[in-house]
Design an enzyme around this catalytic site. Structure first.
Site, PDB file in Angstrom:
ATOM      1  N   ASP A  13       0.854  -1.183   0.000  1.00 60.39           N
ATOM      2  CA  ASP A  13       0.000   0.000   0.000  1.00 60.39           C
ATOM      3  C   ASP A  13       0.896   1.242   0.000  1.00 60.39           C
ATOM      4  O   ASP A  13       1.723   1.413   0.893  1.00 60.39           O
ATOM      5  CB  ASP A  13      -0.883  -0.033   1.254  1.00 60.39           C
ATOM      6  CG  ASP A  13      -1.903   1.094   1.262  1.00 60.39           C
ATOM      7  OD1 ASP A  13      -2.130   1.705   0.201  1.00 60.39           O
ATOM      8  OD2 ASP A  13      -2.455   1.356   2.348  1.00 60.39           O
ATOM      9  N   ASP A 108      -3.092   2.381  -5.898  1.00 55.47           N
ATOM     10  CA  ASP A 108      -1.937   2.399  -4.990  1.00 55.47           C
ATOM     11  C   ASP A 108      -1.872   1.203  -4.051  1.00 55.47           C
ATOM     12  O   ASP A 108      -1.176   1.238  -3.048  1.00 55.47           O
ATOM     13  CB  ASP A 108      -1.940   3.700  -4.192  1.00 55.47           C
ATOM     14  CG  ASP A 108      -2.885   3.665  -3.020  1.00 55.47           C
ATOM     15  OD1 ASP A 108      -4.003   3.168  -3.182  1.00 55.47           O
ATOM     16  OD2 ASP A 108      -2.493   4.121  -1.943  1.00 55.47           O
ATOM     17  N   GLU A 109      -2.570   0.152  -4.377  1.00 51.66           N
ATOM     18  CA  GLU A 109      -2.677  -0.957  -3.446  1.00 51.66           C
ATOM     19  C   GLU A 109      -2.814  -2.265  -4.213  1.00 51.66           C
ATOM     20  O   GLU A 109      -3.576  -2.329  -5.166  1.00 51.66           O
ATOM     21  CB  GLU A 109      -3.967  -0.747  -2.663  1.00 51.66           C
ATOM     22  CG  GLU A 109      -3.913  -1.031  -1.211  1.00 51.66           C
ATOM     23  CD  GLU A 109      -5.306  -0.893  -0.632  1.00 51.66           C
ATOM     24  OE1 GLU A 109      -5.835  -1.896  -0.169  1.00 51.66           O
ATOM     25  OE2 GLU A 109      -5.867   0.218  -0.670  1.00 51.66           O
TER      26      GLU A 109
HETATM   27 MG   LIG Z   1      -2.479   3.984   0.218  1.00 51.01          MG
END
Ligand SMILES: [Mg+2]
Length: 361
Positions: A13, A108-109
């Protein structure tokens, strides 16, 4: 047959992703309390806050007005989604050095299954370290990693020591870890479910464990079964590299046609709340909201609206729906069905990026 061998799962993350990209690209923003999205006149919503802003309590999805009340000197900047998508693509290329089993949850993960890694490193912790180092050295950004034997624990672990963290929760630590975990941190437990659990005296994993599988199924339906196994560290959901869900929708047909606009709005609100739960369960957020109205004479209309931000709360979706509804001409109309759909997900956009033939431009 699925091997009984323990899996090695990493959840990566990025830390304050949008804000960190802005601070990387614009040195004058470094060290500053920054909000990506929203505006200094108090309009709009914060998409991501920098860590400097988080110290003041500024959070994602908070209104600019509230954010400014908490942090007077907060700076605002417009999101640059094309840049974030490009960076997301670069991050994914780094993951691919180690495994092809990558399941993005958003820009983003992602989950990575490194049970068999391409380089034969063998240690998920070493791979997580290498990925974090590559993201830092090559992209100038930091990520947090969680390493464990299933998705749920890996995801919680990545959140444990943010920013720039690496947390490993090995098989022997899973059960005690889950026992002390607050109930609202469990996968699939949203606000509504957490409230219900608290009213049953369940505040931690330990208390959740005291309920039998049947009791949990009785109270929570199918999710009850899921919770029963999850709290015992049994989460066998595979890392799915190619899941492309394009939209999630929910609709309701009424026994008697609705005549009053107030009633319709009330039903729409309920649909938005149900949709929020579905989105939460699938860790989805989308930018396009669609309203569907079927009239008593069986004609139907759909109206869509695309927002700059990714939406996943009932409140935000309902706001868009109210707007669309107010523009539909409902005079003397009787309604038999209402529907709310959300599309344009984070990861669908990611898929487009990774499959150029799907690109629409
Ligand atoms: Mg994040």
């Amino acid at each position: 047959m699925v091997s009984e061998k323990a899996r090695k799962i990493i959840h990566i993350d990025m830390d304050a992703f949008y804000a960190s990209v802005e601070q990387r690209d614009f040195p004058e923003l470094r060290g500053k309390a920054l909000a990506v999205g929203g505006s200094p006149d108090g309009r709009g919503v914060v998409a991501t806050a920098s860590y400097e802003a988080r110290k003041f309590g500024v959070r994602s999805a908070m209104s600019s007005r509230q954010a400014l009340q908490l942090c007077l000197h907060l700076l605002f900047t417009r999101p640059r989604f094309d840049v974030y998508r490009e960076v997301s693509h670069q991050i994914r290329a780094i993951f691919k050095r180690y495994t092809d089993l990558i399941e993005p949850l958003s820009l983003d993960e992602a989950y990575l299954d490194v049970t068999e890694d391409k380089q034969g490193i063998g240690s998920a912790i070493e791979i997580a370290k290498a990925i974090k180092a590559a993201i830092r050295d090559e992209l100038g950004l930091t990520a947090s990693a969680g390493v464990s034997t299933n998705k749920f624990i890996a995801k919680i672990a990545s959140d444990y020591q943010k920013p720039d963290g690496l947390t490993f929760i090995g098989p022997s630590k899973i059960v005690p870890f889950l026992e002390q975990l607050p109930i609202d941190k469990f996968f699939g437990v949203g606000k509504v479910t957490a409230q219900k659990m608290k009213s049953m005296g369940i505040h931690t994993g330990k208390e959740l464990k005291e309920f039998t599988e049947n009791e949990l199924i009785r109270r929570f339906g199918k999710s009850g079964k899921f919770f029963y196994h999850m709290v015992r560290g049994e989460d066998n959901r595979p890392v799915k590299p190619n899941r492309i869900v394009k939209s999630i929708g929910i609709e309701d047909t009424f026994e008697t046609d609705l005549k009053e606009e107030q009633e319709m709005l009330k039903e729409l609100r309920v649909l938005c709340e149900k949709l929020e739960k579905r989105l939460e369960g699938k860790a989805k957020q989308g930018r396009t909201v669609t309203l569907k109205i079927k009239f008593a004479n069986f004609t139907q209309i759909t109206r869509s609206k695309t927002s700059v931000f990714y939406l996943n709360t009932a409140e935000d979706i309902f706001q868009q729906i109210t707007d669309l509804f107010s523009k539909a001409n409902m005079k003397d109309k009787r309604v038999r069905l209402l529907g709310v759909t959300i599309s344009n997900f984070y990861d669908t956009e990611l898929e487009k990026l990774n499959n150029p033939q799907l690109r629409l431009f």
